[in-house]
Design an enzyme around this catalytic site. Structure first.
Site, short mmCIF file in Angstrom:
data_model
loop_
_atom_site.label_atom_id
_atom_site.label_comp_id
_atom_site.label_asym_id
_atom_site.label_seq_id
_atom_site.Cartn_x
_atom_site.Cartn_y
_atom_site.Cartn_z
N HIS A 100 0.83 -1.21 0.00
CA HIS A 100 0.00 0.00 0.00
C HIS A 100 0.86 1.26 0.00
CE1 HIS A 100 -3.22 -2.71 0.96
NE2 HIS A 100 -2.61 -3.11 2.06
N HIS A 139 5.62 6.58 6.33
CA HIS A 139 5.26 6.09 5.00
C HIS A 139 4.82 7.26 4.17
CE1 HIS A 139 1.48 6.18 7.25
NE2 HIS A 139 1.02 6.64 6.10
N HIS A 168 2.36 8.82 0.65
CA HIS A 168 1.25 8.75 -0.30
C HIS A 168 1.65 9.64 -1.47
CE1 HIS A 168 -1.41 7.05 2.86
NE2 HIS A 168 -0.68 7.82 3.66
N HIS A 207 3.73 10.64 6.25
CA HIS A 207 3.12 10.48 7.57
C HIS A 207 4.09 9.78 8.51
CE1 HIS A 207 -1.04 10.66 5.47
NE2 HIS A 207 -0.62 11.86 5.83
N THR A 264 -6.11 6.79 7.43
CA THR A 264 -6.62 7.05 6.08
C THR A 264 -6.66 5.77 5.24
OG1 THR A 264 -4.48 7.52 5.05
CG2 THR A 264 -5.62 9.36 6.15
N THR A 265 -6.34 4.64 5.90
CA THR A 265 -6.47 3.34 5.25
C THR A 265 -7.32 2.45 6.14
OG1 THR A 265 -4.54 2.45 6.40
CG2 THR A 265 -4.14 3.44 4.24
N1 LIG Z 1 -2.25 7.31 6.58
S1 LIG Z 1 -2.15 6.52 7.96
O1 LIG Z 1 -3.48 6.43 8.54
O2 LIG Z 1 -1.16 7.16 8.80
C1 LIG Z 1 -1.56 4.90 7.63
C2 LIG Z 1 -1.41 4.43 6.34
F1 LIG Z 1 -1.77 5.15 5.27
C3 LIG Z 1 -0.86 3.18 6.10
F2 LIG Z 1 -0.72 2.75 4.82
C4 LIG Z 1 -0.46 2.39 7.14
S2 LIG Z 1 0.31 0.86 6.79
O3 LIG Z 1 1.49 1.21 6.00
O4 LIG Z 1 0.58 0.15 7.98
C5 LIG Z 1 -0.71 -0.12 5.74
C6 LIG Z 1 -2.10 -0.22 6.23
O5 LIG Z 1 -2.24 -0.20 7.59
C7 LIG Z 1 -0.66 2.82 8.46
N2 LIG Z 1 -0.30 1.93 9.46
C8 LIG Z 1 -0.50 2.12 10.86
C9 LIG Z 1 -1.94 1.94 11.27
C10 LIG Z 1 -2.35 0.50 11.13
C11 LIG Z 1 -1.55 -0.36 12.11
C12 LIG Z 1 -0.12 -0.01 12.16
C13 LIG Z 1 0.79 -0.88 12.78
C14 LIG Z 1 2.16 -0.57 12.82
C15 LIG Z 1 2.62 0.61 12.23
C16 LIG Z 1 1.73 1.47 11.60
C17 LIG Z 1 0.39 1.18 11.62
C18 LIG Z 1 -1.20 4.09 8.69
F3 LIG Z 1 -1.34 4.57 9.94
ZN LIG Z 2 -0.56 7.79 5.67
#
Ligand SMILES: NS(=O)(=O)c1c(F)c(F)c(S(=O)(=O)CCO)c(N[C@H]2CCCc3ccccc32)c1F
Ligand SMILES: [Zn+2]
Length: 263
Positions: A66, A91, A93, A117, A198-199
């Site tokens: 993703h 990460h 976008h 982010h 946002t996911t």
């Molecule tokens: N835009 S966003 O809301 O910040 C956002 C993302 F867009 C995003 F793609 C991720 S991901 O890469 O993990 C793939 C999908 O969960 C996250 N992960 C977070 C939340 C989910 C659980 C977790 C566990 C360990 C580390 C990070 C995270 C995410 F928070």
């Molecule tokens: Zn994000």
């Protein structure tokens, strides 16, 4: 399993079918419009600790299908919020080579090229991010808007390894570097609101901080980010490019966006 995408039959309009929170209120991202803003003089500059990692610190750069993510050591944290928020990962976008507009947050309907982010969890109250991710005070994410412009040497610390993670679930080790250099100069000017991941699973658990000032990367750096990554595994016969991995702006509902700065 996370069978969700940013387009097609598993795209964002279908997320609520498997992830009910994605269809609820107070979702992220949002279009940060002037009429939503309220100056809040109590908003202090963001204070971060231990972001300047030494090269001896090993980080993991990964393609999770993703996004491109960098794992972060737990000594990194935000110290200026009511609780300590410990870093977990960062990460990105981004848009695509044909449509270089892929930020999630917008400011007065202006979408930037990309967005970073830095995800933190409330380590005063929760032992790890998995137990924090669905709690209303669980997460704090720092958002940095990215525009195409001047070359950004800080981005090279991970962009130069990106060909090692072309396919889903590939990971490479990365020498530590100064993560502070990925942020804008001013950490005292930002937008603040309560929102969500946002996911999927879209939990309404995020205290959002979106910095007012953007950072820049060169067009070549943007193209590297937007054209190097696939969302499919290496062995799959039909590779699918990973780009346009941004959620559209969600309804602001009755939310106010606090700002730490006056015009
Ligand atoms: N835009 S966003 O809301 O910040 C956002 C993302 F867009 C995003 F793609 C991720 S991901 O890469 O993990 C793939 C999908 O969960 C996250 N992960 C977070 C939340 C989910 C659980 C977790 C566990 C360990 C580390 C990070 C995270 C995410 F928070
Ligand atoms: Zn994000």
């Amino acid at each position: 399993g996370d069978k969700w995408t940013y387009s097609g039959p598993d795209g964002e309009h279908h997320w609520p079918n498997h992830y009910p929170y994605c269809g609820t209120a107070f979702q992220s991202p949002i279009d940060i419009k002037s009429e939503l803003l309220r100056f809040d003089p109590t908003l202090r500059p963001i204070e971060i600790q231990n972001y300047n990692l030494s090269v001896n610190e090993q980080l993991t750069l990964g393609n999770n299908g993703h996004s491109v993510q960098i794992s972060l050591p737990s000594k990194m944290h935000i110290s200026s919020l009511p609780h300590r928020y410990t870093a977990a990962q960062l990460h990105f976008h981004w848009g695509s080579s044909s449509r270089p507009a892929g930020s999630e947050h917008m400011v007065n309907s202006k979408q930037c090229a990309a967005e970073m982010h830095v995800v933190h969890f409330n380590s005063d109250k929760y032992p790890n991010i998995s137990s924090a991710v669905d709690k209303s005070d669980g997460l704090a994410v720092l958002g940095v808007l990215i525009e195409i412009g001047e070359f950004n040497p800080a981005f090279e610390h991970f962009l130069k390894f990106i060909n090692g993670i072309k396919y889903r679930d590939q990971k490479v080790q990365l020498p530590g570097f100064n993560i502070r250099a990925l942020l804008p100069a001013r950490l005292d000017e930002y937008y603040r609101y309560d929102g969500s991941l946002t996911t999927p699973p879209c939990y309404p658990s995020v205290l959002w901080t979106v910095f007012r000032n953007h950072v820049t990367i060169s067009r070549k750096q943007f193209m590297t980010l937007a054209t190097s990554i696939y969302s499919t595994h290496a062995q799959e016969s039909a590779p699918v490019s990973l780009n346009g991995n941004y959620r559209k702006p969600q309804l602001a509902d009755s939310r106010v966006v606090l700002v730490s700065f006056k015009e």
